[in-house]
Design a protein around this motif. Structure first.
Motif, PDB file in Angstrom:
ATOM      1  N   TRP A   1      37.765  42.789  32.077  1.00 22.83           N
ATOM      2  CA  TRP A   1      37.099  41.960  33.097  1.00 22.83           C
ATOM      3  C   TRP A   1      35.789  42.595  33.537  1.00 22.83           C
ATOM      4  O   TRP A   1      34.779  41.916  33.715  1.00 22.83           O
ATOM      5  N   GLU A   2      35.820  43.908  33.709  1.00 20.96           N
ATOM      6  CA  GLU A   2      34.591  44.599  34.098  1.00 20.96           C
ATOM      7  C   GLU A   2      33.558  44.525  32.970  1.00 20.96           C
ATOM      8  O   GLU A   2      32.359  44.368  33.216  1.00 20.96           O
TER       9      GLU A   2
ATOM     10  N   LEU B   1      31.902  41.140  33.236  1.00 20.69           N
ATOM     11  CA  LEU B   1      30.959  41.074  34.357  1.00 20.69           C
ATOM     12  C   LEU B   1      29.719  41.936  34.108  1.00 20.69           C
ATOM     13  O   LEU B   1      28.601  41.521  34.427  1.00 20.69           O
TER      14      LEU B   1
ATOM     15  N   CYS C   1      27.543  40.018  31.712  1.00 21.40           N
ATOM     16  CA  CYS C   1      26.870  38.900  32.397  1.00 21.40           C
ATOM     17  C   CYS C   1      25.699  39.404  33.226  1.00 21.40           C
ATOM     18  O   CYS C   1      24.601  38.847  33.180  1.00 21.40           O
ATOM     19  N   ARG C   2      25.935  40.473  33.980  1.00 21.83           N
ATOM     20  CA  ARG C   2      24.870  41.059  34.803  1.00 21.83           C
ATOM     21  C   ARG C   2      23.710  41.532  33.927  1.00 21.83           C
ATOM     22  O   ARG C   2      22.549  41.301  34.245  1.00 21.83           O
TER      23      ARG C   2
ATOM     24  N   MET D   1      26.029  37.215  40.806  1.00 19.51           N
ATOM     25  CA  MET D   1      27.176  37.952  40.291  1.00 19.51           C
ATOM     26  C   MET D   1      28.408  37.746  41.166  1.00 19.51           C
ATOM     27  O   MET D   1      29.529  37.706  40.660  1.00 19.51           O
ATOM     28  N   SER D   2      28.219  37.573  42.468  1.00 17.52           N
ATOM     29  CA  SER D   2      29.343  37.275  43.355  1.00 17.52           C
ATOM     30  C   SER D   2      29.981  35.938  42.983  1.00 17.52           C
ATOM     31  O   SER D   2      31.207  35.813  42.878  1.00 17.52           O
TER      32      SER D   2
ATOM     33  N   SER E   1      31.724  36.230  39.551  1.00 17.00           N
ATOM     34  CA  SER E   1      32.970  36.981  39.699  1.00 17.00           C
ATOM     35  C   SER E   1      34.070  36.119  40.304  1.00 17.00           C
ATOM     36  O   SER E   1      35.200  36.093  39.804  1.00 17.00           O
ATOM     37  N   HIS E   2      33.741  35.393  41.368  1.00 13.46           N
ATOM     38  CA  HIS E   2      34.732  34.499  41.998  1.00 13.46           C
ATOM     39  C   HIS E   2      35.146  33.388  41.035  1.00 13.46           C
ATOM     40  O   HIS E   2      36.325  33.032  40.957  1.00 13.46           O
TER      41      HIS E   2
ATOM     42  N   LYS F   1      37.562  34.700  38.302  1.00  8.76           N
ATOM     43  CA  LYS F   1      38.917  35.043  38.772  1.00  8.76           C
ATOM     44  C   LYS F   1      39.884  33.897  38.548  1.00  8.76           C
ATOM     45  O   LYS F   1      41.078  34.120  38.351  1.00  8.76           O
TER      46      LYS F   1
ATOM     47  N   ASN G   1      41.694  34.325  35.286  1.00 11.81           N
ATOM     48  CA  ASN G   1      42.496  35.520  35.081  1.00 11.81           C
ATOM     49  C   ASN G   1      43.933  35.107  34.824  1.00 11.81           C
ATOM     50  O   ASN G   1      44.503  34.303  35.563  1.00 11.81           O
TER      51      ASN G   1
END
Length: 195
Positions: free
Chosen positions: A84-85, A88, A91-92, A182-183, A186-187, A190, A193
């Motif tokens: 998951w990291e 992210l 993506c960043r 990114m917030s 990320s949301h 989730k 997941n």
């Protein structure tokens, strides 16, 4: 023969470096072939020989930008062992690289308008989108990602990242806009997941 191949390679690299700087600073329309070849200390014939035209040179510059961003996405994602990291971080890395001053005009503005959306999308698919799909597939195979259609998920997330990059590029505060993006990403992720 070996020396002429080396000379050709050096010429191509020099033209790409100078052209990238000109296209980033002035845009495609306002970049002068005469100024680029003069700065590279080459002839206009060298440009035509290796790239065919100003548009051919721009195409090669955009390909190099796309490839560089794809490599950066992969390098940033590999900084973690957590899938998951990794997603992210990738993506960043894409969004941050896309909005950099040396990339934004070439990638986000002139790329689609000069070469057309189909050529631009093909390059995106061969680079950043390919890495995104590979990561999503791996996550799905390892049970981290819910069983969603991968092509749809890849295109959806890639579209969100591209649109976010366009928004951030016009934002007065790139850093804050990147954090907000990114917030949201990320949301959003989730929800996929598989925990």
């Amino acid at each position: 023969m070996k020396r002429s191949k080396e000379e050709a390679y050096e010429t191509i690299v020099k033209l790409l470096e100078v052209a990238r700087q000109h296209f980033a600073e002035h845009g495609y329309a306002d970049s002068s072939m005469e100024e680029m070849v003069a700065e590279a200390r080459l002839t206009r014939g060298a440009l035509y020989h290796h790239f065919g035209s100003k548009k051919g040179l721009f195409h090669a510059v955009l390909e190099s930008v796309q490839a560089e961003i794809g490599e950066r996405v992969e390098a940033e994602a590999s900084q973690s062992n957590d899938p998951w990291e990794q997603l992210l971080l990738g993506c960043r890395a894409f969004v941050a690289a896309a909005v950099e001053q040396r990339n934004r005009r070439i990638l986000l503005i002139d790329g689609p308008s000069v070469l057309g959306w189909e050529a631009w999308r093909r390059m995106d698919q061969e680079n950043s989108m390919r890495h995104l799909r590979e990561q999503l597939l791996l996550m799905q195979q390892q049970g981290y990602l819910k069983p969603v259609p991968l092509d749809a998920m890849t295109h959806f997330l890639s579209g969100a990242l591209n649109e976010s990059a366009l928004w951030i590029a016009q934002s007065p505060d790139d850093d804050q806009s990147l954090e907000e993006t990114m917030s949201v990403i990320s949301h959003f992720l989730k929800g996929f997941n598989n925990d």
